[in-house]
Scaffold this motif. Structure first.
Motif, PDB file in Angstrom:
ATOM      1  N   ASN A 151       8.449  -2.339  -7.044  1.00 54.18           N
ATOM      2  CA  ASN A 151       7.182  -2.938  -7.448  1.00 54.18           C
ATOM      3  C   ASN A 151       6.467  -3.579  -6.254  1.00 54.18           C
ATOM      4  OD1 ASN A 151       7.413  -2.213 -10.170  1.00 54.18           O
ATOM      5  ND2 ASN A 151       8.629  -4.042 -10.637  1.00 54.18           N
ATOM      6  N   ALA A 152       7.252  -4.229  -5.396  1.00 52.42           N
ATOM      7  CA  ALA A 152       6.658  -4.823  -4.195  1.00 52.42           C
ATOM      8  C   ALA A 152       6.130  -3.739  -3.268  1.00 52.42           C
ATOM      9  CB  ALA A 152       7.690  -5.688  -3.481  1.00 52.42           C
ATOM     10  N   LEU A 153       6.814  -2.600  -3.205  1.00 45.17           N
ATOM     11  CA  LEU A 153       6.349  -1.486  -2.384  1.00 45.17           C
ATOM     12  C   LEU A 153       5.020  -0.940  -2.901  1.00 45.17           C
ATOM     13  CD1 LEU A 153       6.747   0.620  -0.163  1.00 45.17           C
ATOM     14  CD2 LEU A 153       8.157   1.941  -1.756  1.00 45.17           C
ATOM     15  N   LEU A 154       4.896  -0.821  -4.227  1.00 41.69           N
ATOM     16  CA  LEU A 154       3.634  -0.356  -4.807  1.00 41.69           C
ATOM     17  C   LEU A 154       2.496  -1.310  -4.463  1.00 41.69           C
ATOM     18  CD1 LEU A 154       4.816   0.774  -8.382  1.00 41.69           C
ATOM     19  CD2 LEU A 154       4.562   2.162  -6.323  1.00 41.69           C
ATOM     20  N   ALA A 155       2.755  -2.591  -4.573  1.00 37.95           N
ATOM     21  CA  ALA A 155       1.728  -3.583  -4.266  1.00 37.95           C
ATOM     22  C   ALA A 155       1.350  -3.538  -2.792  1.00 37.95           C
ATOM     23  CB  ALA A 155       2.218  -4.980  -4.647  1.00 37.95           C
ATOM     24  N   TYR A 156       2.338  -3.342  -1.935  1.00 39.71           N
ATOM     25  CA  TYR A 156       2.113  -3.276  -0.487  1.00 39.71           C
ATOM     26  C   TYR A 156       1.194  -2.104  -0.147  1.00 39.71           C
ATOM     27  CZ  TYR A 156       3.507  -3.668   4.477  1.00 39.71           C
ATOM     28  OH  TYR A 156       3.532  -3.833   5.855  1.00 39.71           O
ATOM     29  N   ALA A 157       1.515  -0.932  -0.692  1.00 37.31           N
ATOM     30  CA  ALA A 157       0.714   0.264  -0.430  1.00 37.31           C
ATOM     31  C   ALA A 157      -0.693   0.114  -0.977  1.00 37.31           C
ATOM     32  CB  ALA A 157       1.392   1.492  -1.045  1.00 37.31           C
ATOM     33  N   ARG A 158      -0.822  -0.490  -2.178  1.00 41.15           N
ATOM     34  CA  ARG A 158      -2.145  -0.665  -2.784  1.00 41.15           C
ATOM     35  C   ARG A 158      -3.016  -1.614  -1.962  1.00 41.15           C
ATOM     36  NH1 ARG A 158      -0.665  -1.614  -7.646  1.00 41.15           N
ATOM     37  NH2 ARG A 158      -1.259   0.342  -8.677  1.00 41.15           N
ATOM     38  N   GLU A 159      -2.429  -2.695  -1.474  1.00 36.05           N
ATOM     39  CA  GLU A 159      -3.184  -3.650  -0.662  1.00 36.05           C
ATOM     40  C   GLU A 159      -3.668  -3.007   0.636  1.00 36.05           C
ATOM     41  OE1 GLU A 159      -1.964  -8.171  -1.058  1.00 36.05           O
ATOM     42  OE2 GLU A 159      -0.172  -6.946  -0.756  1.00 36.05           O
ATOM     43  N   ALA A 160      -2.801  -2.256   1.265  1.00 36.24           N
ATOM     44  CA  ALA A 160      -3.169  -1.605   2.522  1.00 36.24           C
ATOM     45  C   ALA A 160      -4.280  -0.585   2.306  1.00 36.24           C
ATOM     46  CB  ALA A 160      -1.947  -0.932   3.144  1.00 36.24           C
ATOM     47  N   ALA A 161      -4.161   0.205   1.250  1.00 37.93           N
ATOM     48  CA  ALA A 161      -5.178   1.219   0.963  1.00 37.93           C
ATOM     49  C   ALA A 161      -6.511   0.572   0.601  1.00 37.93           C
ATOM     50  CB  ALA A 161      -4.702   2.126  -0.173  1.00 37.93           C
ATOM     51  N   ASP A 162      -6.480  -0.474  -0.182  1.00 34.93           N
ATOM     52  CA  ASP A 162      -7.704  -1.142  -0.618  1.00 34.93           C
ATOM     53  C   ASP A 162      -8.436  -1.766   0.573  1.00 34.93           C
ATOM     54  OD1 ASP A 162      -9.552  -2.021  -2.557  1.00 34.93           O
ATOM     55  OD2 ASP A 162      -8.605  -3.991  -2.617  1.00 34.93           O
ATOM     56  N   PHE A 163      -7.712  -2.456   1.438  1.00 27.43           N
ATOM     57  CA  PHE A 163      -8.347  -3.124   2.564  1.00 27.43           C
ATOM     58  C   PHE A 163      -8.883  -2.108   3.573  1.00 27.43           C
ATOM     59  CE2 PHE A 163      -8.612  -5.164   6.670  1.00 27.43           C
ATOM     60  CZ  PHE A 163      -9.114  -6.422   6.379  1.00 27.43           C
ATOM     61  N   SER A 164      -8.104  -1.059   3.863  1.00 29.74           N
ATOM     62  CA  SER A 164      -8.492  -0.100   4.898  1.00 29.74           C
ATOM     63  C   SER A 164      -9.710   0.726   4.497  1.00 29.74           C
ATOM     64  CB  SER A 164      -7.322   0.827   5.220  1.00 29.74           C
ATOM     65  OG  SER A 164      -6.955   1.592   4.097  1.00 29.74           O
ATOM     66  N   THR A 165      -9.972   0.860   3.196  1.00 32.68           N
ATOM     67  CA  THR A 165     -11.166   1.578   2.731  1.00 32.68           C
ATOM     68  C   THR A 165     -12.291   0.610   2.373  1.00 32.68           C
ATOM     69  OG1 THR A 165     -10.230   1.628   0.487  1.00 32.68           O
ATOM     70  CG2 THR A 165      -9.861   3.569   1.880  1.00 32.68           C
ATOM     71  N   ASN A 166     -12.149  -0.631   2.805  1.00 24.25           N
ATOM     72  CA  ASN A 166     -13.187  -1.657   2.575  1.00 24.25           C
ATOM     73  C   ASN A 166     -13.455  -1.851   1.088  1.00 24.25           C
ATOM     74  OD1 ASN A 166     -14.923  -3.645   3.522  1.00 24.25           O
ATOM     75  ND2 ASN A 166     -16.672  -2.244   3.644  1.00 24.25           N
ATOM     76  N   HIS A 167     -12.393  -1.735   0.282  1.00 26.60           N
ATOM     77  CA  HIS A 167     -12.451  -1.986  -1.162  1.00 26.60           C
ATOM     78  C   HIS A 167     -13.438  -1.054  -1.875  1.00 26.60           C
ATOM     79  CE1 HIS A 167     -10.368  -5.630   0.101  1.00 26.60           C
ATOM     80  NE2 HIS A 167     -11.401  -5.919   0.880  1.00 26.60           N
ATOM     81  N   GLN A 168     -13.650   0.141  -1.353  1.00 27.64           N
ATOM     82  CA  GLN A 168     -14.657   1.049  -1.910  1.00 27.64           C
ATOM     83  C   GLN A 168     -14.098   2.014  -2.945  1.00 27.64           C
ATOM     84  OE1 GLN A 168     -16.427   2.899   1.535  1.00 27.64           O
ATOM     85  NE2 GLN A 168     -17.945   1.285   1.770  1.00 27.64           N
TER      86      GLN A 168
END
Length: 500
Positions: free
Chosen positions: A160-177
């Motif tokens: 679950n922590a891994l899923l959250a980690y990947a989601r945070e990285a993807a969200d920030f790197s795409t400028n939350h778009q």
């Protein structure tokens, strides 16, 4: 002209029988099931394309293991909405070139990465290199272990922590778009997120060989990951895979036209030396004109880089004990006796070469492969010695180590395809320079320049006492014969080393 056989497993090569008087029977392959008609077919060429596990005998592989490299991959659902279509892909953002971005990512989320890549296709695909400490702090890795297998074992990873980690990285790197970040499902019906170690990379020492038995010759060659395993996050595998396939096709054409085996192998191995260095900048841009002829792809091709005398060991004629099935040949020592003197280490030979190339340059006194390079002047001197048009050495200041180092690293990567293995800060630090990384990095310059002569004026201008360059017909570092080395914490960087 092409047949595809499914449910057939390659088992090995079968040499021609000794009795050739009544029936001329050439080389064959053994496959499973034994009743399959392929077992009776004779062949002139066999090409291995079965990935890193390569089952063809005769090809020794070299492995390189750098510092720990932890990859996180994630696939998110792509609903093909207008909003999703507007999100720009990330072909590759690396810490060494955009430190501000990664610092902001860490400050905002606690996610600490070395690089991140984003591609958009059937899914939104992200791949990133995560720092171990960040994974520990975010609870993805539960306990720290020295053993990588234990560290990344299923029981030591909080999914679950891994899923959250990947989601945070993807969200920030795409400028939350991205409007939604719902994970795609893998074939197990689980969220398609993975955490694994890709520190180790392989490459074959040679691209081809010839077997001759009882009057029959067989050309054997490798392509794809069997030949050079790519550092897959950088996306070079498919491009270099096609280049190697075309190079092999050219070799098969020459084989069919009757080119002598030694000449054929020398040309093929010369081309193989080019492959690890290929980038979009140093291949011909007119892709539509590509043919099997290597001259259409490589602008600075030298098909005689390797001589026939250097590939004699790639022709196998020995007996194999009468079994009929080819066994792995005894490995040949990759170095001549002169270079195998135990009293001299390979790193000392590289050091000697670097000293000769930089001798006489202001502020440069190379006494080792670590601290002597921290001012950046030695690296710039090495480049300037052969390419004075790329570096204005006289303008450099010794107390501006990071500026000098950044210049040298950027020029080496842009002009020679030699990617950095450490950050500017690490290479400029007296304590942060890793000897192994420096050996691997500098060995690429040796491979690139060892057969080149510097401009005539450079020796006079910067080193009146410079001795003749050291020339070897074999490499100083045969263990560096891999396409990619994942080294230092900068795991996005690949180290393009020669296959010799």
């Amino acid at each position: 002209g092409v047949e595809v056989h499914v449910n057939v497993e390659f088992k090995g090569l079968v040499e021609p029988p000794a009795d050739q008087e009544q029936h001329k029977v050439g080389w064959r392959v053994e496959v499973k099931p034994k009743s399959h008609p392929i077992n009776t077919l004779q062949c002139d060429v066999v090409i291995g394309a079965d990935g890193r596990r390569n089952t063809l005998p005769g090809f020794r592989r070299k492995e390189s293991r750098g510092k720990l490299a932890i990859a996180v991959t994630a696939n998110f659902m792509n609903r093909n909405t207008t909003a999703e279509a507007k999100v720009e892909e990330i072909s590759g953002v690396a810490f060494i070139f955009n430190q501000r971005f990664f610092q902001e990512l860490r400050d905002a989320t606690g996610v600490d990465l070395e690089n991140i890549v984003y591609y958009k296709d059937d899914t939104h695909y992200f791949v990133m290199t995560a720092k171990k400490q960040s994974l520990l702090e975010k609870g993805v890795i539960l306990r720290d272990y020295a053993d990588t297998e234990t560290l990344l074992s299923r029981g030591n990873v909080d999914q679950n922590a891994l899923l959250a980690y990947a989601r945070e990285a993807a969200d920030f790197s795409t400028n939350h778009q991205l409007p939604s970040l719902d994970f795609a499902m893998n074939h197990y019906g689980q969220p398609d997120v993975a955490l694994f170690d890709f520190t180790c990379m392989y490459a074959s020492e040679n691209a081809a060989l010839v077997r001759q038995r009882h009057g029959h010759h067989l050309l054997v060659t490798l392509v794809g990951d069997s030949l050079l395993e790519p550092f897959w996050p950088m996306g070079t595998g498919i491009a270099r895979g096609f280049l190697a396939a075309l190079d092999s096709a050219w070799m098969v054409r020459s084989w069919a036209q009757g080119l002598a085996p030694l000449d054929l192998l020398a040309e093929r191995e010369s081309l193989y030396r080019l492959l690890p260095q290929t980038t979009p900048e140093n291949v011909n841009k007119n892709f539509g004109q590509y043919t099997v002829d290597p001259a259409t792809r490589y602008p600075n091709i030298n098909p005689q880089l390797i001589t026939p005398a250097q590939v004699g060991h790639l022709i196998y004629t020995g007996e194999n004990g009468g079994s009929g099935v080819v066994q792995e040949p005894q490995p040949r020592s990759p170095l001549p006796k002169l270079l195998r003197q135990e009293s001299f280490s390979r790193s000392s030979k590289l050091l000697s070469w670097c000293q000769q190339q930089t001798q006489g340059y202001r502020g440069v006194a190379v006494s080792d492969l670590t601290t002597s390079w921290k001012s950046g002047l030695a690296l710039c001197a090495l480049i300037h010695h052969y390419r004075p048009d790329l570096v204005d050495f006289d303008s450099l200041e010794e107390d501006e180590g990071e500026v000098n180092m950044r210049l040298g690293l950027e020029v080496a990567e842009k002009e020679f395809g030699i990617s950095p293995v450490m950050t500017v800060e690490e290479m400029s630090s007296a304590s942060g320079t890793d000897t192994l990384c420096m050996v691997m990095y500098l060995s690429q310059f040796h491979q690139l320049f060892k057969d080149a002569l510097p401009p005539s004026g450079e020796i006079q201008n910067h080193s009146s006492q410079l001795e003749s360059p050291l020339f070897f017909s074999y490499p100083l570092f045969p263990e560096c014969s891999i396409l990619y080395l994942i080294s230092s914490p900068l795991l996005h960087n690949h180290l393009s080393t020669m296959p010799y």
